[in-house]
Write an enzyme that holds these catalytic residues in place. Structure first.
Site, PDB file in Angstrom:
ATOM      1  N   GLU A  63       2.793 -10.692   5.435  1.00 11.46           N
ATOM      2  CA  GLU A  63       2.782 -11.340   4.118  1.00 11.46           C
ATOM      3  C   GLU A  63       4.038 -10.981   3.333  1.00 11.46           C
ATOM      4  OE1 GLU A  63       2.292  -9.392   1.167  1.00 11.46           O
ATOM      5  OE2 GLU A  63       0.851  -7.801   1.643  1.00 11.46           O
ATOM      6  N   ARG A 104      -4.013  -1.263   1.245  1.00 10.73           N
ATOM      7  CA  ARG A 104      -4.587  -2.214   2.202  1.00 10.73           C
ATOM      8  C   ARG A 104      -3.883  -3.567   2.141  1.00 10.73           C
ATOM      9  NH1 ARG A 104      -8.627   0.002   4.749  1.00 10.73           N
ATOM     10  NH2 ARG A 104      -9.250  -1.968   5.716  1.00 10.73           N
TER      11      ARG A 104
END
Length: 269
Positions: free
Chosen positions: A49, A74
């Site tokens: 990402e 996370r």
């Protein structure tokens, strides 16, 4: 930061935290089988990402910061972050890791900027050498044999490492050039310029797109802005998310990411 520096980054507790994050047990030996499992679990647990670029977050190419982003926050990241953190874990587990810079080929077969991509050459305790990579988006699920020059069949395609010009190596996926690898060892700080380019340049595809993608047990899930694409066993389903709440829920439910706000979507401007 050198290999010796990486060895000092993770104590036993942090190693266990990282392994828990990717759902892996601590291997008994730093061998090829262990590396295979670690790469697969990483790809199935940590998304590729580029949200930090569009959330205006600092990207620090420092091992403890990279591990903290993946383990504690996370989150995922792009190649410098994912492979930088993975290298830190591998070194702590006893693998010999060399950071290599690569240039990614565009759709016309032209290589990108120097330090376009960070990839890993890994030697296991048995002397086997592997090309390991958890930071290239759609890539091989398992490490590739570094010295093999024939086709290597993987669940995610057929790959080949072949000789290129000036002593470099080309990586091909399903016959298409992916990136060209410079074999000279690098330090993590060497990739600072490449990371800066990709998070600031209008010519970088990372500044022009928003992506979060994760390899799943049955395929892949990708969220690009408000478009959610789920591929399972070759069946592809795409939906447009209507509200901010739906997008935040998708980040949470599909990627385990709890965001307090949405990243700016450059395609919506």
């Amino acid at each position: 930061m050198t290999l010796d520096d990486l060895k000092q980054q993770l104590d036993d507790d942090r190693i266990e935290d990282y392994l828990r994050r990717i759902g892996a047990e601590r291997p008994e030996r730093a061998d090829g089988a262990a590396l295979r499992t670690l790469q697969e679990r990483h790809l199935r647990s940590v998304p590729f990402e580029n949200l930090s670029i569009h959330l205006d977050e600092e990207i620090r190419l420092e091992p403890k910061a990279l591990v903290a982003k993946i383990v504690d926050a996370r989150r995922g990241g792009f190649c410098y972050e994912l492979n930088g953190a993975f290298a830190t874990l591998l070194v702590a587990l006893g693998f010999d890791v060399t950071l290599l810079q690569a240039r990614v080929y565009d759709g016309e077969g032209r290589p990108g900027i120097p330090y376009d991509h960070l990839t890993l050459r890994v030697r296991d305790v048995g002397g086997g050498e592997w090309l390991a990579d958890v930071g290239f988006g759609a890539h091989s699920l398992y490490p590739l044999a570094f010295g093999e020059r024939g086709e290597q069949v993987d669940p995610d395609g057929t790959f080949r490492i072949q000789e290129a010009t000036a002593g470099d190596l080309d990586l091909l996926g399903d016959g298409k050039p992916q990136f060209v690898i410079d074999l000279r060892p690098r330090a993590l700080r060497d990739f600072t310029t490449g990371a800066w380019y990709h998070r600031t340049s209008p010519d970088s595809h990372f500044t022009r797109s928003l992506v979060c993608s994760l390899r799943t047990a049955r395929g892949r899930t990708t969220l690009s802005g408000r478009k959610l694409t789920i591929t399972e066993e070759g069946d592809r389903r795409t939906s447009e998310l209507a509200t901010d709440a739906e997008v935040l829920a998708a980040y949470r439910d599909h990627f385990g990411m709890h965001l307090d706000r949405l990243p700016d979507d450059p395609t919506a401007k």
